[in-house]
Enzyme design. Structure first.
Site, PDB file in Angstrom:
ATOM      1  N   SER A 131      46.680  41.281  41.962  1.00  0.00           N
ATOM      2  CA  SER A 131      45.906  42.464  41.360  1.00  0.00           C
ATOM      3  C   SER A 131      45.210  43.485  42.160  1.00  0.00           C
ATOM      4  CB  SER A 131      44.859  41.956  40.080  1.00  0.00           C
ATOM      5  OG  SER A 131      43.770  41.401  40.960  1.00  0.00           O
ATOM      6  N   LYS A 153      37.289  43.303  41.974  1.00  0.00           N
ATOM      7  CA  LYS A 153      38.077  44.355  41.694  1.00  0.00           C
ATOM      8  C   LYS A 153      37.347  45.575  42.362  1.00  0.00           C
ATOM      9  CE  LYS A 153      40.441  42.225  38.506  1.00  0.00           C
ATOM     10  NZ  LYS A 153      42.156  42.005  38.929  1.00  0.00           N
TER      11      LYS A 153
END
Length: 668
Positions: free
Chosen positions: A532, A574
């Protein structure tokens, strides 16, 4: 010659010229016409009544002449009808039998026109100088006499009651003839004329092709244009077939091919309410559209060119005929068969596949489907078994998976199901720091022991301190004295070695405690388990986060953070995109922050799109995060609670090494 004689001569010449002009004008402009019908009366009647119908007959001259040439006048009923009642003669027991003639002419109209012309010409006068001037006579043409219909009613008594109707129709009212494809058609509107006899003859060899007595007002006969090019047609009411002149005769060309084409949409089955047909006309024609024997549309004359038509469909079979119609009424059709199916395929599942959250990398979709021509899952064809069941293993990508399941048929009917499955991977697994520290401590301890052993071998078995009295002992002492003290030296040596060992152990424990404190308090270490954050953080990278980075410093947009998700019960890494109070939206593949497009060129490529149909407003004390691999990242766009609280953030990205410590430990 005196002046009066000259004037008389001029008047004489003038009247001669006027007569010549009148004769020439009457000859050129007035056309006389007469129609005669004959009816044969074979019975004896006390009284007969003639009813004669024709357009404008009240202005025409109508005479009825008996077999003995006695003339009877008619009385006007209305503008289009006159009648005459004939009683038996005084010297005869009944009305004369034989052929009675009915004559309709326009003589009276012609005479009126001549009188009008004369009255107009008589208006001429000489002027004072003796010059003549002429008035203009309008050019008029007497209208043609229309179809004449005669009805004769006979009675034995002195009352007019119908005993027999005899119809004479030289022109059958409303008579039309045309070709419909290869079928010759005759129609008429005058049903009062009774049965009609029609004879069709091949004009090329005078062979009779068909002869029928038609009841009603429609006649049809198929003709092969490859064998017959022209026909001769005779039409007469059956009651008048033996009367001379009662039949109508026509010469008709069989050729019927308009200069145009009809094309339909290339469909055999559909679920649509209309389809399109196109008429390409090289000349002016009209169009008739029929479906299942019913007239759907009839146009006026269309100009040459291309014209599109919407054809209404009916559930089931549709048999279209589109005719191109010429100025004579001839029709040539183009046919089309179409089936309308509005029933969608049957689709059923063994379970619901909506809003599923799973940690399995795939999901099995199974159920039953019937009456389908194709069955697809996300545009991939799926095999259906003979018993109409299916079972499909769908591989999931990280995050939300939208699965479109469609069963459809060639008519366009579809049965659609949209599944949603969220595949959750702990994006970053915490490393067992205690195990790593223990591994490092044991390694350091072993290294120290090895170094110590090596040094010991170099210096020998004796390790003495400068304070040791034996160090200053005279080398020439006696052997006996040395033996006495050997035992004491050994004891001191062991004590000395134990002292060194304790000191080394204390140093190692201190090192281990310091490392543990540094790792637990100052930073954390994780291994990336998904893609990701690629290409910034690759799958398998060992990543270090600074736990004290935000003690005195605010979190900034663009920081890579580690945070704990209670929703997914996992640690994630993230990038911070939205700060408290920011409004986040997505447009054309770009992130829009507070109405402005965000510049993310430092960490994602130009061809990477960031998409979402949602917009977000970040609450106070929270942050909005995205993965750098925008098209394959499970992030705030897909979380039930998209906002990361400040207390859930565990640290800021500090650095990485390009291998997995977990894998290294596992291999050892």
């Amino acid at each position: 010659m005196n002046k009066k004689v000259k004037i008389a001569e001029k008047k004489y010449l003038k009247w001669v010229m006027l007569c010549i002009i009148l004769i020439s004008r009457c000859t050129l402009s007035v056309n006389a016409e007469e129609k005669e019908s004959v009816v044969s009366i074979s019975k004896e009647y006390t009284q007969i009544k003639f009813t004669i119908t024709c357009d404008g007959i009240s202005e025409l001259d109508t005479k009825i002449i008996s077999p003995s040439n006695r003339e009877y006048e008619v009385s006007i009923v209305d503008d289009n009808t006159v009648e005459c009642i004939v009683d038996k003669a005084k010297d005869q027991p009944c009305v004369a039998k034989g052929e009675w003639r009915i004559i309709v002419s326009n003589d009276s109209i012609r005479e009126k026109m001549l009188i009008n012309q004369q009255e107009s010409d008589n208006g001429e006068s000489l002027d004072q100088e003796g010059q003549d001037s002429e008035g203009e006579v309008p050019e008029e043409v007497i209208p043609n006499i229309g179809a004449v219909k005669v009805v004769v009613e006979g009675s034995k008594e002195k009352i007019v009651e119908a005993d027999r109707n005899i119809v004479i129709a030289t022109d059958i009212v409303g008579l039309v003839m045309y070709f419909r494809d290869d079928t010759f058609v005759v129609e008429w509107t005058d049903t009062s004329c009774g049965d009609v006899e029609i004879k069709v003859t091949n004009a090329g060899n005078m062979q009779v092709l068909d002869k029928q007595t038609v009841k009603g007002n429609l006649y049809e006969f198929d003709i092969d244009e490859n064998k017959v090019s022209e026909i001769f047609v005779e039409i007469v009411p059956l009651v008048s077939r033996n009367i001379e002149g009662a039949a109508n005769s026509y010469d008709i060309s069989v050729y019927n091919h308009p200069n145009g084409t009809i094309t339909y949409e290339d469909l055999e089955i559909t679920n649509r309410d209309t389809i399109i047909a196109t008429a390409t006309l090289e000349e002016d024609y009209s169009i008739e559209i029929w479906n299942n024997g019913k007239l759907q549309e009839k146009t006026d004359v269309l100009t040459a060119g291309t014209h599109d038509f919407d054809l209404v469909t009916e559930v089931g079979d549709n048999d279209y005929l589109i005719y191109i119609v010429d100025e004579k009424g001839n029709k040539r059709s183009t046919a089309k068969h179409l089936q309308k199916d509005v029933v969608a395929p049957y689709l059923q599942f063994v379970q619901e596949y909506m809003d599923i959250i799973t940690s399995n990398p795939s999901i099995t979709i199974e159920g039953r489907v019937e009456e389908q021509d194709y069955f697809r899952i996300n545009d991939l064809d799926v095999q259906v078994e003979g018993d109409h069941t299916f079972k499909y293993e769908y591989k999931l990508k990280e995050g939300l998976n939208r699965i479109n399941i469609v069963a459809g048929d060639i008519a366009g009917n579809i049965q659609e199901y949209n599944a949603s499955v969220t595949y959750v991977i702990p994006v970053e697994d915490p490393v067992d720091v205690r195990g790593v520290v223990l591994f490092i401590g044991i390694g350091v301890f072993l290294v120290v022991i090895v170094v110590y052993k090596l040094k010991k071998r170099r210096k020998g078995d004796m390790i003495l301190d400068e304070d040791d009295p034996a160090f200053f002992e005279d080398k020439g002492n006696s052997k006996e004295k040395a033996n006495k003290e050997e035992k004491g030296n050994s004891v001191r040596l062991m004590i000395k070695l134990n002292k060194y060992a304790v000191r080394n152990i204390v140093e190692m424990v201190t090192l281990l405690i310091t490392g543990i404190v540094l790792l637990k308090v100052l930073m954390s270490m994780t291994v990336i388990q998904s893609n990701s954050m690629e290409p910034t953080l690759m799958t398998g990278d060992t990543v270090f986060f600074n736990k004290l980075a935000y003690v005195r410093k605010d979190i900034s947009r663009g920081d890579i953070i580690a945070f704990w998700s209670d929703e997914q019960n996992a640690l994630f890494a993230k990038r911070v995109i939205g700060l408290p109070g920011d409004n986040i939206s997505f447009m054309d593949g770009y992130v829009n922050i507070n109405g402005k497009f965000a510049d993310e060129s430092e960490y994602i490529g130009e061809d990477v799109e960031t998409n979402s149909i949602k917009s977000f407003t970040v609450p106070d004390g929270c942050y909005f995060v995205l993965g750098d691999n925008r098209e394959n990242s499970f992030d705030s766009r897909f979380f039930d609670n998209p906002y990361i609280k400040r207390e859930s953030i565990k640290g800021k990205f500090l650095g990485k090494i390009g291998f997995s410590i977990q894998s290294l430990l596992g291999s050892i």
